[in-house]
Structure formats: structure tokens, C-alpha cells
Design a protein around this motif. Structure first.
Motif, PDB file in Angstrom:
ATOM      1  N   PHE A 135      45.684  45.653  48.628  1.00 29.30           N
ATOM      2  CA  PHE A 135      44.634  45.793  49.941  1.00 29.30           C
ATOM      3  C   PHE A 135      43.650  44.338  49.852  1.00 29.30           C
ATOM      4  O   PHE A 135      43.543  43.924  48.695  1.00 29.30           O
ATOM      5  CB  PHE A 135      43.670  46.956  49.840  1.00 29.30           C
ATOM      6  N   PRO A 136      43.003  44.210  50.832  1.00 24.56           N
ATOM      7  CA  PRO A 136      42.090  42.873  50.686  1.00 24.56           C
ATOM      8  C   PRO A 136      41.168  43.047  49.559  1.00 24.56           C
ATOM      9  O   PRO A 136      40.351  44.062  49.831  1.00 24.56           O
ATOM     10  CB  PRO A 136      41.458  42.900  52.100  1.00 24.56           C
ATOM     11  N   GLY A 137      40.931  42.196  48.776  1.00 22.54           N
ATOM     12  CA  GLY A 137      40.065  42.410  47.751  1.00 22.54           C
ATOM     13  C   GLY A 137      40.426  42.946  46.307  1.00 22.54           C
ATOM     14  O   GLY A 137      39.557  42.759  45.347  1.00 22.54           O
ATOM     15  N   VAL A 138      41.710  43.433  46.346  1.00 25.29           N
ATOM     16  CA  VAL A 138      42.055  43.963  45.007  1.00 25.29           C
ATOM     17  C   VAL A 138      42.126  42.849  44.009  1.00 25.29           C
ATOM     18  O   VAL A 138      42.226  43.361  42.659  1.00 25.29           O
ATOM     19  CB  VAL A 138      43.568  44.759  45.136  1.00 25.29           C
ATOM     20  N   GLU A 139      42.687  41.604  44.350  1.00 24.88           N
ATOM     21  CA  GLU A 139      42.840  40.679  43.340  1.00 24.88           C
ATOM     22  C   GLU A 139      41.443  40.188  42.633  1.00 24.88           C
ATOM     23  O   GLU A 139      41.243  39.941  41.287  1.00 24.88           O
ATOM     24  CB  GLU A 139      43.524  39.421  43.788  1.00 24.88           C
ATOM     25  N   LEU A 140      40.410  40.459  43.446  1.00 23.96           N
ATOM     26  CA  LEU A 140      39.058  40.154  42.984  1.00 23.96           C
ATOM     27  C   LEU A 140      38.428  41.320  42.068  1.00 23.96           C
ATOM     28  O   LEU A 140      38.048  40.950  40.940  1.00 23.96           O
ATOM     29  CB  LEU A 140      38.224  39.927  43.889  1.00 23.96           C
ATOM     30  N   ILE A 141      38.985  42.522  42.140  1.00 23.95           N
ATOM     31  CA  ILE A 141      38.818  43.618  41.459  1.00 23.95           C
ATOM     32  C   ILE A 141      39.348  43.443  39.911  1.00 23.95           C
ATOM     33  O   ILE A 141      38.730  43.490  38.964  1.00 23.95           O
ATOM     34  CB  ILE A 141      39.146  44.848  42.031  1.00 23.95           C
ATOM     35  N   ARG A 142      40.739  42.907  39.999  1.00 23.74           N
ATOM     36  CA  ARG A 142      41.379  42.783  38.981  1.00 23.74           C
ATOM     37  C   ARG A 142      40.820  41.785  38.333  1.00 23.74           C
ATOM     38  O   ARG A 142      40.952  41.739  36.930  1.00 23.74           O
ATOM     39  CB  ARG A 142      42.795  42.456  39.281  1.00 23.74           C
ATOM     40  N   GLU A 143      40.350  40.551  38.834  1.00 24.55           N
ATOM     41  CA  GLU A 143      39.920  39.367  38.033  1.00 24.55           C
ATOM     42  C   GLU A 143      38.572  39.929  37.441  1.00 24.55           C
ATOM     43  O   GLU A 143      38.104  39.726  36.166  1.00 24.55           O
ATOM     44  CB  GLU A 143      39.385  38.152  39.023  1.00 24.55           C
ATOM     45  N   GLU A 144      37.491  40.548  38.122  1.00 20.50           N
ATOM     46  CA  GLU A 144      36.393  40.912  37.364  1.00 20.50           C
ATOM     47  C   GLU A 144      36.598  42.008  36.200  1.00 20.50           C
ATOM     48  O   GLU A 144      35.973  42.125  35.302  1.00 20.50           O
ATOM     49  CB  GLU A 144      35.446  41.568  38.452  1.00 20.50           C
ATOM     50  N   ALA A 145      37.823  42.879  36.229  1.00 22.48           N
ATOM     51  CA  ALA A 145      37.853  43.782  35.369  1.00 22.48           C
ATOM     52  C   ALA A 145      38.391  43.050  34.007  1.00 22.48           C
ATOM     53  O   ALA A 145      38.601  43.853  33.124  1.00 22.48           O
ATOM     54  CB  ALA A 145      39.030  44.736  35.904  1.00 22.48           C
ATOM     55  N   LYS A 146      38.629  41.827  34.030  1.00 26.17           N
ATOM     56  CA  LYS A 146      39.067  41.358  32.621  1.00 26.17           C
ATOM     57  C   LYS A 146      37.834  41.199  31.937  1.00 26.17           C
ATOM     58  O   LYS A 146      38.051  40.945  30.558  1.00 26.17           O
ATOM     59  CB  LYS A 146      39.615  39.945  32.923  1.00 26.17           C
ATOM     60  N   THR A 147      36.843  41.207  32.437  1.00 22.10           N
ATOM     61  CA  THR A 147      35.318  40.945  31.398  1.00 22.10           C
ATOM     62  C   THR A 147      34.433  42.106  31.993  1.00 22.10           C
ATOM     63  O   THR A 147      33.686  42.291  30.859  1.00 22.10           O
ATOM     64  CB  THR A 147      34.749  39.593  31.748  1.00 22.10           C
ATOM     65  N   LEU A 149      33.828  46.057  33.504  1.00 22.87           N
ATOM     66  CA  LEU A 149      34.082  47.289  34.425  1.00 22.87           C
ATOM     67  C   LEU A 149      33.092  47.491  35.674  1.00 22.87           C
ATOM     68  O   LEU A 149      33.425  47.705  36.591  1.00 22.87           O
ATOM     69  CB  LEU A 149      33.857  48.431  33.485  1.00 22.87           C
ATOM     70  N   GLU A 150      31.743  47.142  35.194  1.00 21.39           N
ATOM     71  CA  GLU A 150      30.635  47.307  36.308  1.00 21.39           C
ATOM     72  C   GLU A 150      30.874  46.327  37.437  1.00 21.39           C
ATOM     73  O   GLU A 150      30.785  46.972  38.553  1.00 21.39           O
ATOM     74  CB  GLU A 150      29.451  47.114  35.599  1.00 21.39           C
ATOM     75  N   LYS A 151      31.009  45.088  37.183  1.00 18.39           N
ATOM     76  CA  LYS A 151      31.255  44.267  38.286  1.00 18.39           C
ATOM     77  C   LYS A 151      32.490  44.490  38.897  1.00 18.39           C
ATOM     78  O   LYS A 151      32.588  44.379  40.132  1.00 18.39           O
ATOM     79  CB  LYS A 151      31.304  42.880  37.591  1.00 18.39           C
ATOM     80  N   ALA A 152      33.533  45.020  38.246  1.00 22.57           N
ATOM     81  CA  ALA A 152      35.022  45.153  39.164  1.00 22.57           C
ATOM     82  C   ALA A 152      34.721  46.439  40.028  1.00 22.57           C
ATOM     83  O   ALA A 152      35.291  46.443  41.054  1.00 22.57           O
ATOM     84  CB  ALA A 152      35.950  45.335  38.045  1.00 22.57           C
ATOM     85  N   LEU A 153      33.964  47.597  39.272  1.00 24.62           N
ATOM     86  CA  LEU A 153      33.689  48.630  40.306  1.00 24.62           C
ATOM     87  C   LEU A 153      32.740  48.362  41.633  1.00 24.62           C
ATOM     88  O   LEU A 153      32.953  48.922  42.490  1.00 24.62           O
ATOM     89  CB  LEU A 153      33.175  49.717  39.503  1.00 24.62           C
ATOM     90  N   VAL A 154      31.671  47.393  41.439  1.00 27.43           N
ATOM     91  CA  VAL A 154      31.095  47.030  42.577  1.00 27.43           C
ATOM     92  C   VAL A 154      32.000  46.428  43.543  1.00 27.43           C
ATOM     93  O   VAL A 154      31.578  46.752  44.702  1.00 27.43           O
ATOM     94  CB  VAL A 154      29.932  46.177  41.846  1.00 27.43           C
ATOM     95  N   VAL A 155      32.888  45.635  43.104  1.00 26.86           N
ATOM     96  CA  VAL A 155      33.680  45.029  44.225  1.00 26.86           C
ATOM     97  C   VAL A 155      34.406  46.163  44.841  1.00 26.86           C
ATOM     98  O   VAL A 155      34.689  45.957  46.135  1.00 26.86           O
ATOM     99  CB  VAL A 155      34.536  43.848  43.493  1.00 26.86           C
TER     100      VAL A 155
END
Length: 188
Positions: A135-147, A149-155
Motif C-alpha cells: 500500500f502507499p507508504g509501506v516502504e517508508l514504514i519498513r525503512e523507519e522500522a530499521k531503527t 518502532l515508534e517512528k515506523a508506527l507513526v507512519v
């Protein structure tokens, strides 16, 4: 109940596509648990059961919520929220899961909650970003999840909130509170 029996019970009552999603959430939950210092066994167990009630009739899900002192306000919002609370109830009552941390991770994987535990965050995020998700934005979630959890969850929550706004749907207040709490955690 042994893991193999749980897996068989979950797999038999959902479509193949949802089972593949569940496998992806299991794999991703374990990976995130290892990355962020969580318990991979608990992450795996919560992931196995996270969508257990997803394909149950909505009237059955509503009945479980109504008759078992679950949050009644859920019934005023999108039916997509219901399976998580119904699933946690069934995990405890039918499968004998007594670990509140696992039950909460199942319960809050759709809406989040303020003060999410590490396991809550892991399962919720794994549900957003497992390999089969597109879905649109899932790659950004995956990228943030590298470092983070909180930033990835906000996305992820931003994506959900945008989707609900675009569809003209109501937003469950706990989701907004969750997002605000995660922002506060990031900024502290």
C-alpha cells in the motif's frame, strides 16, 4: 495448546490469502523482536493469533464484544477493529492463553493504545509491514522500522488515519491517542 495445533486451528478458519498474511506477520514479529530486544516466542504466539476472528461473521464478533465486557464503543466504529478484541477474548477463553502481554498485543494490534508495550508495538508494526503488504507508504514504514518502532508506527497510523479520512469514515479515538503518545515518546 501446542504451537502446531494453534497454527492448524488458525489456518483452517481463514482464507489462504489471510493465512499467508499471518505467516508474514509471524516472521516479521520474530524479526522485530530480535531487532528491538523483545521476546520472539511471545511475538510469534501473538502473531499466530492476531487475526483469528478476522473472518468470523461480524454479528458473532459484535456478540462477543457485547456479552463479554469488552469496550462497547468499538461497536460505534469500523468493523475492522472488532476482530482484535474478539480475538484476544477467544485466545484466552478457547486456547487458554493467560499471558496478558500476549493478549494485549492481539487486542491492540489494530488501534494501538497509549503506553503500548514493546510486544504491542512489535505485533502492530509487523501487521503493517509484513512482506505481503502493498500500500502507499509501506516502504517508508519498513525503512523507519530499521531503527525505530515508534517512528515506523507513526507512519503506519498516519497512513490508516489518511485512509479513513479519504473514505469519510470515523476514526477510533484510541488510534489518535496512540499516535499522540508515540509522537511524545519520539520527542522525549
Amino acid at each position: 495448546m501446542k504451537r502446531e495445533k494453534l497454527i492448524a486451528a488458525v489456518k483452517e478458519q481463514m482464507p489462504e490469502k489471510r493465512w499467508l498474511h499471518t505467516l508474514g506477520v509471524m516472521e516479521t514479529s520474530v524479526m522485530l523482536a530480535k531487532r528491538f530486544g523483545g521476546d520472539p516466542v511471545k511475538a510469534d504466539l501473538a502473531a499466530i493469533l492476531h487475526d483469528y476472528c478476522k473472518y468470523w461473521p461480524v454479528l458473532e464478533q459484535a456478540k462477543i464484544i457485547r456479552e463479554n465486557a469488552l469496550p462497547q464503543d468499538l461497536l460505534d466504529f469500523d468493523k475492522e477493529l472488532w476482530h482484535s478484541h474478539a480475538g484476544a477474548f477467544i485466545a484466552q477463553s478457547q486456547f487458554g492463553i493467560q499471558d496478558e502481554e500476549i493478549l494485549d498485543a492481539i487486542r491492540y494490534h489494530t488501534s494501538g493504545r497509549e503506553g503500548m508495550t514493546l510486544l504491542d508495538k512489535i505485533v502492530c508494526l509487523a501487521d503493517y509491514m509484513e512482506p505481503g503488504r502493498e500500500f502507499p507508504g509501506v516502504e517508508l514504514i519498513r525503512e523507519e522500522a530499521k531503527t525505530s518502532l515508534e517512528k515506523a508506527l507513526v507512519v503506519g497510523f498516519d497512513s490508516t488515519i489518511r485512509f479513513l479520512i479519504e473514505k469519510g469514515k470515523r476514526i477510533y479515538p484510541l488510534t489518535i491517542l496512540t499516535r499522540n503518545d508515540l509522537i511524545q515518546q519520539i520527542n522525549n
